[in-house]
Design a protein around this motif. Sequence first.
Motif, PDB file in Angstrom:
ATOM      1  N   ARG A 264       0.850  -1.196   0.000  1.00 41.18           N
ATOM      2  CA  ARG A 264       0.000   0.000   0.000  1.00 41.18           C
ATOM      3  C   ARG A 264       0.882   1.242   0.000  1.00 41.18           C
ATOM      4  NH1 ARG A 264      -3.471   3.020   3.751  1.00 41.18           N
ATOM      5  NH2 ARG A 264      -2.400   2.035   5.513  1.00 41.18           N
ATOM      6  N   ARG A 265       0.686   2.109  -0.973  1.00 42.27           N
ATOM      7  CA  ARG A 265       1.534   3.305  -1.143  1.00 42.27           C
ATOM      8  C   ARG A 265       0.693   4.536  -0.865  1.00 42.27           C
ATOM      9  NH1 ARG A 265       5.473   6.416  -1.386  1.00 42.27           N
ATOM     10  NH2 ARG A 265       7.070   6.424  -2.994  1.00 42.27           N
ATOM     11  N   VAL A 266       1.161   5.379   0.068  1.00 45.83           N
ATOM     12  CA  VAL A 266       0.397   6.543   0.506  1.00 45.83           C
ATOM     13  C   VAL A 266       1.298   7.774   0.461  1.00 45.83           C
ATOM     14  CG1 VAL A 266      -0.895   7.588   2.408  1.00 45.83           C
ATOM     15  CG2 VAL A 266      -0.993   5.097   2.043  1.00 45.83           C
ATOM     16  N   PHE A 267       0.786   8.857  -0.101  1.00 50.33           N
ATOM     17  CA  PHE A 267       1.444  10.163  -0.011  1.00 50.33           C
ATOM     18  C   PHE A 267       0.617  10.982   0.975  1.00 50.33           C
ATOM     19  CE2 PHE A 267       3.187   8.449  -3.816  1.00 50.33           C
ATOM     20  CZ  PHE A 267       4.445   9.027  -3.949  1.00 50.33           C
ATOM     21  N   SER A 268       1.208  11.296   2.110  1.00 54.69           N
ATOM     22  CA  SER A 268       0.440  11.835   3.234  1.00 54.69           C
ATOM     23  C   SER A 268       0.875  13.254   3.585  1.00 54.69           C
ATOM     24  CB  SER A 268       0.610  10.930   4.462  1.00 54.69           C
ATOM     25  OG  SER A 268      -0.124  11.408   5.570  1.00 54.69           O
ATOM     26  N   THR A 269      -0.007  14.210   3.361  1.00 55.78           N
ATOM     27  CA  THR A 269       0.202  15.583   3.821  1.00 55.78           C
ATOM     28  C   THR A 269      -0.708  15.851   5.012  1.00 55.78           C
ATOM     29  OG1 THR A 269      -1.464  16.402   2.268  1.00 55.78           O
ATOM     30  CG2 THR A 269       0.827  16.436   1.533  1.00 55.78           C
ATOM     31  N   MET A 270      -0.309  16.811   5.836  1.00 51.30           N
ATOM     32  CA  MET A 270      -1.092  17.097   7.033  1.00 51.30           C
ATOM     33  C   MET A 270      -2.476  17.617   6.674  1.00 51.30           C
ATOM     34  SD  MET A 270      -0.551  19.904  10.064  1.00 51.30           S
ATOM     35  CE  MET A 270      -1.147  21.226   9.013  1.00 51.30           C
TER      36      MET A 270
END
Length: 329
Positions: A264-270
Amino acid sequence: MRAMAFNRTGGPDVFEWMELETPRPGPGEVLVQVVCAGVNPADWKNREGMLEVFRPYVFPCIIGFDAAGVVAAVGEGVNDLEPGERVVTPTNHGQGGQGSYAEFAVASRDRVARIPDGLDFAAAAVLPVAALTAWQGLFDRGGLQAADRVFIHGGSGGVGGFAVQFARWAGARVAASCGRSNCDYVRSLGVELVLDYATDDIAARLSEWSPDGVDYLMDAVGVSSLPQALSLVKQGGTLVSIPTLVDDGDPAAAIAAAEQRSVRRVFSTMNDQECAEALERIAALVAAGDIRLPRVIEHPLAEVAAVHSLVEQGRGGVKHVLRVSDLGP
């Protein structure tokens, strides 16, 4: 009110003192008298104009997401906060409002957390962007579980320093990378395996530590600094990247490549909407001594240009805070 603002994007020299109208809180909003403003890498990128992809700049522009201070006034519908209460918030700057490099800033009520006893304004100002980014990347989007084997790439940075501690607090076993000068600092945070990303063979060392791959990997540095990241994660694991705006690669291609490996690939910004509950929980952990802050260095707001130059250098284990007013310790 007085503010450090600018009329054009660019280098640190664009800042200047300005006398601007004090904002008023609208319905559901809180006016905060800022005592301390935290400084993050997002701030110098904001100053240079990199956040224009998210929203247009309005000049004169006051930047700064993190604010710790006291409630000065509340808008219609805010009945659970009173003037004088100590609070911390990421403000409404992420939604286009003016930021925290000023004597007053506005924040929606769902972004405002009370500061617990035992935590001063400077310490509280360190929390919003860095700690929430780590928390959300680990738990809200990363699904971290107790007993996971976790690798944090960039464990000495603002986000990484919180991430390694949150993961350990949650019961995970943690490895982390950093520069040689920060290895002792990261080790002091309780990290089980500390890797020097300039000299260590990260893939080999992690394979010895977790032969099947790690359950969870957070890249808090940038894709080019860890090109083999996907191969370090076991099938069914999670790879979270914290976007840097300068070294994020091709997110769509990265997600597709991860799917082929069952990662699972996630790009996480606040996400700062409705973040007050999480921020209060984090602040309580810090006040209780469960989470340790980096070394906090205070500077007068007038020195903001010099502080931005320091933050751009990216030294780990240190957090810079601007003292906006002398209201309280």
